[in-house]
Design an enzyme around this catalytic site. Structure first.
Site, mmCIF file in Angstrom:
data_model
loop_
_atom_site.group_PDB
_atom_site.id
_atom_site.type_symbol
_atom_site.label_atom_id
_atom_site.label_comp_id
_atom_site.label_asym_id
_atom_site.label_seq_id
_atom_site.Cartn_x
_atom_site.Cartn_y
_atom_site.Cartn_z
ATOM 1 N N GLU A 1 44.955 29.104 87.784
ATOM 2 C CA GLU A 1 45.218 28.040 86.832
ATOM 3 C C GLU A 1 43.910 27.808 86.075
ATOM 4 O O GLU A 1 42.867 27.613 86.700
ATOM 5 C CB GLU A 1 45.630 26.763 87.584
ATOM 6 C CG GLU A 1 46.048 25.685 86.612
ATOM 7 C CD GLU A 1 46.490 24.387 87.285
ATOM 8 O OE1 GLU A 1 46.624 24.353 88.521
ATOM 9 O OE2 GLU A 1 46.685 23.412 86.530
ATOM 10 N N ARG B 1 43.787 30.889 103.456
ATOM 11 C CA ARG B 1 42.767 30.781 102.426
ATOM 12 C C ARG B 1 41.383 30.853 103.054
ATOM 13 O O ARG B 1 41.215 30.591 104.245
ATOM 14 C CB ARG B 1 42.926 29.494 101.623
ATOM 15 C CG ARG B 1 42.688 28.212 102.414
ATOM 16 C CD ARG B 1 42.556 27.007 101.485
ATOM 17 N NE ARG B 1 43.557 26.975 100.441
ATOM 18 C CZ ARG B 1 43.270 26.904 99.122
ATOM 19 N NH1 ARG B 1 42.035 26.858 98.702
ATOM 20 N NH2 ARG B 1 44.227 26.861 98.247
ATOM 21 N N LYS C 1 38.547 22.852 93.431
ATOM 22 C CA LYS C 1 38.099 22.803 92.040
ATOM 23 C C LYS C 1 37.873 21.358 91.606
ATOM 24 O O LYS C 1 37.026 21.093 90.764
ATOM 25 C CB LYS C 1 39.135 23.470 91.126
ATOM 26 C CG LYS C 1 39.033 24.988 91.166
ATOM 27 C CD LYS C 1 39.884 25.609 90.076
ATOM 28 C CE LYS C 1 41.279 25.859 90.592
ATOM 29 N NZ LYS C 1 42.128 26.610 89.645
HETATM 30 P P1 ATP Z 1 44.221 24.102 92.531
HETATM 31 O O1 ATP Z 1 43.839 23.061 93.501
HETATM 32 O O2 ATP Z 1 43.731 23.856 91.153
HETATM 33 O O3 ATP Z 1 45.640 24.590 92.608
HETATM 34 P P2 ATP Z 1 43.595 26.686 93.578
HETATM 35 O O4 ATP Z 1 42.368 26.941 94.365
HETATM 36 O O5 ATP Z 1 44.917 26.863 94.194
HETATM 37 O O6 ATP Z 1 43.342 25.281 93.011
HETATM 38 P P3 ATP Z 1 44.425 28.507 91.528
HETATM 39 O O7 ATP Z 1 43.795 28.740 90.231
HETATM 40 O O8 ATP Z 1 45.814 28.014 91.561
HETATM 41 O O9 ATP Z 1 43.488 27.520 92.266
HETATM 42 O O10 ATP Z 1 44.273 29.792 92.440
HETATM 43 C C1 ATP Z 1 44.519 31.093 91.991
HETATM 44 C C2 ATP Z 1 44.809 31.994 93.145
HETATM 45 O O11 ATP Z 1 43.692 32.034 94.024
HETATM 46 C C3 ATP Z 1 45.987 31.513 93.960
HETATM 47 O O12 ATP Z 1 46.821 32.620 94.246
HETATM 48 C C4 ATP Z 1 45.383 30.966 95.201
HETATM 49 O O13 ATP Z 1 46.232 31.127 96.290
HETATM 50 C C5 ATP Z 1 44.103 31.782 95.346
HETATM 51 N N1 ATP Z 1 43.089 31.004 96.049
HETATM 52 C C6 ATP Z 1 42.582 29.821 95.684
HETATM 53 N N2 ATP Z 1 41.702 29.363 96.599
HETATM 54 C C7 ATP Z 1 41.631 30.299 97.559
HETATM 55 C C8 ATP Z 1 40.890 30.421 98.782
HETATM 56 N N3 ATP Z 1 40.051 29.473 99.184
HETATM 57 N N4 ATP Z 1 41.082 31.519 99.528
HETATM 58 C C9 ATP Z 1 41.921 32.486 99.124
HETATM 59 N N5 ATP Z 1 42.652 32.435 97.996
HETATM 60 C C10 ATP Z 1 42.515 31.358 97.211
HETATM 61 MG MG MG Z 2 46.834 26.485 92.756
#
Ligand code: ATP
Ligand code: MG
Length: 567
Positions: free
Chosen positions: A37, A263, A273
């Site tokens: 995102e 994660r 974020k």
């Molecule tokens: P938000 O809280 O804004 O949703 P987010 O960390 O989920 O934050 P995204 O931009 O939606 O951010 O994440 C993009 C991709 O990265 C998603 O598929 C998510 O599952 C993966 N991702 C995010 N954080 C992690 C993490 N700590 N470990 C592994 N994968 C992650």
């Molecule tokens: Mg997300």
């Protein structure tokens, strides 16, 4: 000789994919995606997902899409889109022509919502956000059906069209799936599919005032793009029944499968974020690329190489249950990588003047030094040597305690790549009693740092020639947070911040070669640590170096089974 390749067990995602290939599901194709995102910069947790998704695509001759999941205009921005692309490219991955935006599919999403309405599987609901929340029920109690749930198809079509035309205010109407208010899974209790957001979108402008939720947009985007394995983090496990419901109830062109993994959490930092952007906004750090942040751009400025990050992601592996990885392990992976690639240099961080009494005043020599003892192909360089040098203040003690083997009165040590020197006296500041100069004699028969008679010394010091040295700025980083547990940090951010996470040394003394250092270049300053030329503050006249990581730390000791000094 056997091939030197690390053989590791297949992880559970590889096993699922291989089974799908064996059964010729999706005609044996593997298509993954990375769906950020654009509401912040990428961090090391995203790197794990990138390495996983792009890595699987490479491994199985498939492809990986980059899809911006831009369904919520309130927090998204093009600045983030560009930064995200740059970071993924820097990590070494290429999405080719497969760059997509969920916002490209808004029309299609709308049409599919209409399809659901026509099938009697979605309805427009006017409960307020508060009422919606209260009617959802709990884990032990079923939810309450909305009074709008049994509207006619015609009425729903009309009201959905009104939503689209902007005839309702935010919160006055939503489109909900009609599933089951008594489901044991809260996500299945008539979840919201579309809501009104009166904010222009960075790509679609003011074309839309209704936006799809993640739960609706994500499976549909996957299906449009022919994603075969939609890999996400564990929080979405409970959303999988809804993911599957959407795929089953809409006439989609393909049937992707959602797979969840744990994660990445790292000690001594946060991945949220929301919190990262708070640190940036509050000015606690110097932008999203502050070298203390776990963002990819921060790690890059800090001196991490893509290889170090990839090695880390591969070594921690893919699991089904959440855990916290020690930050020390990430640093260990960096050290392993830099040890192989970093050019060596000599820099004195806290200079103390050393005068060699028997070395002629005007004489100077160029002494050959190895650029990287780990990699002879990196060659050698010549370092100027003269009568007056700088050594580290900490490498001299007038009254040495036991086990201090470096320089002290009467003792002989090696100057790296130079000569043996013996301390014959000190000069002190009469007022402060601080040592101003250390006086030594050198042995001309020890050139290169080796004695012809086989005489041994117990210490080797780094040094720079005073008259040839250049001043450089060092930025020494400590952990940004004093607490290890990411949860505790998130709960009380102000009290978790380490007030001493940055120390600036404005005038360390460096060998002259470093005047030519280029932003982004990585060095090992012998006996000090790995440093990277800062891309933001370095100028032609002043080179600024970020500490990437110190030479050794507790993690190495833990790996070797030695006691650790840290709690
Ligand atoms: P938000 O809280 O804004 O949703 P987010 O960390 O989920 O934050 P995204 O931009 O939606 O951010 O994440 C993009 C991709 O990265 C998603 O598929 C998510 O599952 C993966 N991702 C995010 N954080 C992690 C993490 N700590 N470990 C592994 N994968 C992650
Ligand atoms: Mg997300």
């Amino acid at each position: 000789m056997p091939e030197e390749k690390e053989i590791r067990a297949k992880n559970f995602i590889e096993r699922i994919i291989e089974e799908d290939i064996r059964l010729n599901r999706n005609e044996g194709k593997v298509v993954t995606r990375f769906p950020p995102e654009p509401n912040g910069y990428l961090h090391i947790g995203h790197a794990k997902s990138i390495v996983l998704n792009f890595g699987l695509a490479q491994q199985y001759n498939g492809r990986c899409h980059l899809r911006f999941d831009d369904t919520n205009p309130t927090k998204e921005d093009v600045e983030y889109v560009e930064a995200i692309k740059e970071d993924i490219r820097w990590l070494g991955y290429d999405w080719g022509e497969h760059l997509y935006y969920a916002s490209q599919y808004f029309d299609q999403f709308y049409n599919w919502a209409v399809e659901l309405i026509k099938k009697g599987k979605a309805y427009v609901c006017h409960l307020s956000p508060e009422e919606l929340k209260n009617s959802r029920g709990t884990l032990t109690e079923p939810g309450k059906e909305s009074p709008y749930r049994n509207r006619s198809v015609e009425e729903n079509l009309l009201y959905f069209e009104k939503m689209r035309r902007g005839e309702f205010k935010e919160g006055e109407a939503v489109l909900r799936a009609k599933i089951d208010m008594a489901s044991s899974n809260l996500n299945m209790r008539d979840p919201v599919l579309f809501r009104i957001i009166n904010v222009p979108h960075h790509r679609t402008g003011s074309d839309w005032c209704i936006y799809p939720t993640y739960d609706f947009a994500h499976p549909l985007s996957d299906a449009i793009e022919g994603i075969t394995h939609s890999i996400c983090t564990l929080e979405f496990e409970d959303h999988r029944p809804l993911y599957d419901w959407v795929i089953e109830n809409v006439t989609v062109p393909s049937r992707p499968k959602q797979i969840e993994f744990a994660r990445l959490n790292l000690s001594h930092t946060v991945m949220s974020k929301r919190i990262l952007s708070q640190l940036v906004q509050m000015g606690i750090v110097d932008g999203w690329d502050d070298p203390r942040l776990p963002t990819i751009s921060g790690l890059r400025r800090r001196g991490y190489s893509p290889e170090a990050i990839k090695a880390f992601c591969e070594k921690i592996g893919v699991a089904k249950s959440n855990s916290v990885v020690d930050m020390g392990f990430l640093e260990h992976c960096l050290r392993e990588d830099l040890n192989k690639r970093a050019q060596r240099a000599m820099v004195v961080t806290q200079p103390l003047r050393l005068v060699i009494l028997n070395y002629p005043e005007e004489k100077e020599e160029l002494l050959e030094a190895q650029n990287n003892p780990e990699d002879p192909s990196m060659g050698t360089r010549f370092v100027p040597f003269s009568r007056e040098l700088f050594i580290e203040e900490k490498d001299f003690m007038e009254v040495p305690p036991k086990k201090f083997y470096r320089l002290s009165p009467g003792r002989e040590v090696r100057l790296r790549y130079a000569y043996y020197v013996r301390c014959v006296g000190v000069i002190k500041d009469p007022k402060t009693n601080r040592i101003r100069e250390v006086h030594c004699t050198y042995d001309p028969n020890t050139k290169g740092g080796w004695s012809e008679d086989g005489r041994k010394v117990k210490a080797t010091l780094h040094w720079v020639s005073a008259r040839h040295s250049v001043d450089v700025e060092l930025r020494i980083y400590d952990r940004l947070f004093v607490k290890a547990d990411p949860k505790e940090i998130a709960e009380d951010l102000p009290s978790a911040i380490n007030p001493n996470s940055l120390t600036i040394i404005p005038n360390a003394k460096a060998e002259p070669m470093l005047m030519g250092a280029v932003p982004g270049e990585r060095y090992q300053f012998e006996r000090v640590g790995y440093f990277c030329v800062d891309t933001k503050y370095s100028t032609h006249d002043l080179k600024v170096f970020n500490l990437s990581v110190r030479l050794k730390d507790d993690w190495e000791k833990i790996a070797k089974g030695l006691p650790s000094s840290q709690s």
